[in-house]
Enzyme design. Structure first.
Site, mmCIF file in Angstrom:
data_model
loop_
_atom_site.group_PDB
_atom_site.id
_atom_site.type_symbol
_atom_site.label_atom_id
_atom_site.label_comp_id
_atom_site.label_asym_id
_atom_site.label_seq_id
_atom_site.Cartn_x
_atom_site.Cartn_y
_atom_site.Cartn_z
ATOM 1 N N CYS A 1 0.897 -1.167 0.010
ATOM 2 C CA CYS A 1 0.048 0.019 -0.065
ATOM 3 C C CYS A 1 0.811 1.296 0.073
ATOM 4 O O CYS A 1 1.999 1.257 0.639
ATOM 5 C CB CYS A 1 -0.822 -0.027 1.199
ATOM 6 S SG CYS A 1 -2.024 1.351 1.288
ATOM 7 N N HIS B 1 -8.702 -4.185 -3.126
ATOM 8 C CA HIS B 1 -7.883 -3.189 -1.945
ATOM 9 C C HIS B 1 -8.484 -1.734 -2.264
ATOM 10 O O HIS B 1 -8.564 -1.094 -1.221
ATOM 11 C CB HIS B 1 -6.312 -3.463 -2.376
ATOM 12 C CG HIS B 1 -5.270 -2.358 -1.789
ATOM 13 N ND1 HIS B 1 -4.218 -3.099 -1.012
ATOM 14 C CD2 HIS B 1 -5.389 -1.183 -1.517
ATOM 15 C CE1 HIS B 1 -3.511 -2.066 -0.495
ATOM 16 N NE2 HIS B 1 -4.059 -1.126 -0.670
ATOM 17 N N GLU B 2 -8.513 -1.199 -3.326
ATOM 18 C CA GLU B 2 -8.995 0.262 -3.503
ATOM 19 C C GLU B 2 -10.303 0.252 -3.145
ATOM 20 O O GLU B 2 -10.514 1.537 -2.307
ATOM 21 C CB GLU B 2 -8.820 0.499 -4.884
ATOM 22 C CG GLU B 2 -7.306 0.717 -5.463
ATOM 23 C CD GLU B 2 -6.330 1.426 -4.528
ATOM 24 O OE1 GLU B 2 -6.644 2.815 -4.390
ATOM 25 O OE2 GLU B 2 -5.537 0.808 -4.261
ATOM 26 N N HIS C 1 -10.306 0.864 0.852
ATOM 27 C CA HIS C 1 -9.741 1.952 1.398
ATOM 28 C C HIS C 1 -10.948 3.060 1.456
ATOM 29 O O HIS C 1 -11.010 3.713 2.192
ATOM 30 C CB HIS C 1 -8.727 2.632 0.164
ATOM 31 C CG HIS C 1 -7.398 2.419 0.528
ATOM 32 N ND1 HIS C 1 -6.922 2.591 1.612
ATOM 33 C CD2 HIS C 1 -6.354 1.905 -0.226
ATOM 34 C CE1 HIS C 1 -5.536 2.239 1.461
ATOM 35 N NE2 HIS C 1 -5.146 1.792 0.216
HETATM 36 ZN ZN ZN Z 1 -3.742 0.956 -0.302
#
Ligand code: ZN
Length: 173
Positions: A89, A131-132, A135
């Site tokens: 990240c 993953h995004e 977030h």
């Molecule tokens: Zn990240």
């Protein structure tokens, strides 16, 4: 254009639930452009969520696997399969850990003009999308780790310590 400052693990903004984008005008385009510029000028960066530049809005830009994407209000509409692979990240530079994710995802989103699109991706790109989108919900990859540490090859950081350092929530009232 100037790069936006990327914030790091421990900054409570990373734990904010990002708000949906409702206006698709100049201001959004300017924000997406500066996110794109920041991403493309960051060495080895695959993707950037708006939270990571202190803007809690549901926007992410991805430049990965020979594909550039701008996703506004992205949503996983279906997922299948499973894979465990290494993940890092921008907000924890240099460190990696293995995370279990869906192998394939179908993602619905809007482009910068508000037009709806749906894509299906598998493997590393599917991982990046998950993953995004995490977030944007204030979720970090360490939340999903089964191992006890992340590593940069030389040093190890305990996930437990990272979780403690990133657990701070802001008072929003
Ligand atoms: Zn990240």
């Amino acid at each position: 254009m100037k790069k936006e400052k990327i914030i790091y693990f421990g900054n409570p903004v990373l734990r904010d639930q990002a708000k949906p984008v409702t206006a698709f005008h100049k201001k959004l385009h300017a924000l997406v452009d500066v996110m794109k510029f920041t991403l493309l000028n960051e060495d080895g960066a695959a993707a950037l969520a708006a939270n990571q530049v202190s803007v809690p809005k549901r926007i992410t830009v991805i430049n990965y696997m020979d594909e550039y994407l701008e996703l506004i209000n992205p949503e996983i509409v279906s997922s299948s399969g499973e894979s465990v692979d290494s993940e890092g990240c921008l907000s924890l530079p240099g460190y990696f850990g293995n995370v279990r994710r869906a192998e394939t995802v179908i993602v619905k989103f809007q482009d910068r003009n508000g037009k709806e699109r749906t894509i299906e991706r598998s493997g590393r790109m599917a991982r990046c999308l998950q993953h995004e989108i995490d977030h944007l919900d204030g979720i970090l990859f360490i939340d999903r780790m089964e191992e006890q540490f992340v590593t940069n090859g030389e040093n190890k950081l305990a996930v437990e310590d990272l979780l403690r350092a990133t657990s701070v929530k802001r008072d929003v009232d």
